[in-house]
Design a protein around this motif. Structure first.
Motif, PDB file in Angstrom:
ATOM      1  N   SER A 108       0.837  -1.103   0.120  1.00 28.81           N
ATOM      2  CA  SER A 108       0.058  -0.153   0.058  1.00 28.81           C
ATOM      3  C   SER A 108       0.846   1.187  -0.099  1.00 28.81           C
ATOM      4  N   GLY A 113      -1.689  -1.358  -6.509  1.00 27.26           N
ATOM      5  CA  GLY A 113      -3.012  -1.583  -6.415  1.00 27.26           C
ATOM      6  C   GLY A 113      -3.330  -2.881  -5.525  1.00 27.26           C
ATOM      7  N   LEU A 114      -4.309  -2.633  -4.768  1.00 26.19           N
ATOM      8  CA  LEU A 114      -4.748  -3.596  -3.517  1.00 26.19           C
ATOM      9  C   LEU A 114      -6.186  -3.584  -3.750  1.00 26.19           C
ATOM     10  N   PRO A 115      -6.920  -4.720  -3.472  1.00 28.77           N
ATOM     11  CA  PRO A 115      -8.440  -4.712  -3.031  1.00 28.77           C
ATOM     12  C   PRO A 115      -8.411  -3.997  -1.771  1.00 28.77           C
ATOM     13  N   LYS A 116      -9.494  -3.261  -1.347  1.00 24.15           N
ATOM     14  CA  LYS A 116      -9.702  -2.359  -0.184  1.00 24.15           C
ATOM     15  C   LYS A 116      -9.630  -3.538   0.864  1.00 24.15           C
ATOM     16  N   GLN A 177     -11.684  -8.172   3.173  1.00 19.67           N
ATOM     17  CA  GLN A 177     -11.345  -7.440   1.691  1.00 19.67           C
ATOM     18  C   GLN A 177     -12.592  -7.401   0.773  1.00 19.67           C
ATOM     19  N   VAL A 180     -14.081  -8.630  -5.445  1.00 20.15           N
ATOM     20  CA  VAL A 180     -13.824  -8.012  -6.885  1.00 20.15           C
ATOM     21  C   VAL A 180     -14.961  -8.856  -7.876  1.00 20.15           C
ATOM     22  N   THR A 232       3.673  -4.125 -12.359  1.00 21.48           N
ATOM     23  CA  THR A 232       3.155  -4.190 -10.745  1.00 21.48           C
ATOM     24  C   THR A 232       3.696  -5.422 -10.253  1.00 21.48           C
ATOM     25  N   MET A 249      -2.411 -11.715  -8.372  1.00 21.38           N
ATOM     26  CA  MET A 249      -3.210 -10.511  -8.801  1.00 21.38           C
ATOM     27  C   MET A 249      -4.617 -10.755  -9.157  1.00 21.38           C
ATOM     28  N   SER A 252      -8.896  -6.280 -12.637  1.00 21.46           N
ATOM     29  CA  SER A 252     -10.015  -5.481 -12.415  1.00 21.46           C
ATOM     30  C   SER A 252     -10.169  -4.153 -13.109  1.00 21.46           C
ATOM     31  N   ARG A 254     -10.001  -1.255 -12.327  1.00 15.89           N
ATOM     32  CA  ARG A 254      -9.156  -0.299 -12.068  1.00 15.89           C
ATOM     33  C   ARG A 254      -7.761  -0.678 -11.988  1.00 15.89           C
ATOM     34  N   LEU A 257      -4.886  -5.850  -9.132  1.00 15.70           N
ATOM     35  CA  LEU A 257      -4.933  -5.680  -7.879  1.00 15.70           C
ATOM     36  C   LEU A 257      -4.294  -6.796  -7.066  1.00 15.70           C
TER      37      LEU A 257
END
Length: 304
Positions: A108, A113-116, A177, A180, A232, A249, A252, A254, A257
């Protein structure tokens, strides 16, 4: 070179392939059960005993350390480092990668990029947790889980709250998490060796399953990574300090992730999916770096 493969089972696919690749390149190779190593510390003479003999002849090691024995396994790797032995995976990077929470914090901070993701200290306020990741459905993961074990998909807020409360009631630490959806039950594994992607595969979960792990019955196929996915994966391994890594990964809307950066990725799935000699790439990595270290030590002795 004298290469040591730190593995508790010489019959595992990954272990056998590393032995085979080492021998094909003319190296002497030995499978070493790290749990049977004895670490000896004395002034200016760190050593490791194995079945009553010193392992002072080893030039390079490839750690294949299981998650359940990370503490002792990393101590053995660290002792080899003290003995000036090159390791494909450094001890601190191994420890760092096994801590899922720390790994996500590092990634982070690096802007990857990461899943929230949410982590709390056994909070009872499940509404706040779920709101922070955008509501249900959510993925709930045990911090100590591996190979898809300890991972739950909660479809709605009520079931998510029940699962979180149950884990917290058992004093089991979990992360929550976002789910997605557009990933479609698939993920990507990029295999990194020495800062380069040497193979990549797409893993698809079997019907009725959301976990794409091959151990859970998922299937794999070769995939060509996008430029963003490749960069990434390389950056994730770099930030974790891993010379050899499997970067998982999700695709997604965006961008890629990151789910996890694995310090002991298996070779069977990736070699079968891509047809690439990944074991050979790892041995070549040892050749490039152990040779440098050995040459430097010899030079230092001459100049002493």
């Amino acid at each position: 070179m004298q290469i040591g493969i730190l593995s508790r089972n010489s019959d595992l696919y990954s272990t056998k392939r590393l032995v085979e690749a080492s021998e094909q390149r003319g190296h002497q190779v030995e499978v070493i059960d790290h749990l049977k190593c004895t670490i000896v510390m004395e002034q200016n003479k760190p050593s490791i005993l194995y079945h009553g003999r010193s392992l002072d002849y080893i030039d390079a090691i490839v750690p294949r350390i299981g998650a359940s024995v990370t503490f002792y396994g990393s101590a053995v790797v660290r002792q080899f480092e003290m003995m000036k032995v090159f390791t494909a995976v450094e001890s601190q990077a191994l420890i760092r990668s096994r801590d899922k929470l720390r790994s996500l914090q590092i990634l982070s901070r690096a802007g990857l990029g990461l899943p929230k993701t949410v982590f709390t200290n056994y909070s009872r306020d499940t509404d706040d947790i779920l709101n922070a990741v955008g509501g249900a459905p959510v993925i709930i993961k045990l911090l100590e889980g591996t190979q898809g074990l300890g991972v739950v998909l909660a479809d709605n807020r009520k079931s998510a709250a029940s699962v979180i409360e149950a884990f917290h009631g058992l004093k089991a630490r979990v992360i929550v998490q976002e789910f997605v959806k557009e990933a479609g039950g698939a993920d990507i594994r990029a295999f990194i060796v020495d800062g380069q992607v040497v193979g990549a595969m797409k893993r698809q979960a079997k019907e009725g399953e959301f976990r794409s792990n091959l151990h859970r019955g998922g299937t794999s196929s070769i995939i060509k990574l996008s430029r963003k996915e490749k960069s990434t994966a390389i950056e994730a391994a770099k930030k974790m300090g891993l010379g050899v890594a499997g970067v998982d990964m999700l695709q997604s809307s965006r961008g890629p992730l990151i789910l996890e950066v694995n310090s002991s990725p298996g070779l069977e799935g990736i070699e079968n999916a891509t047809g690439v000699d990944i074991a050979g790439k790892i041995v070549e990595y040892l050749e490039r770096n152990a040779g440098k270290k050995k040459g430097k030590i010899q030079k230092d002795k001459v100049n002493a």
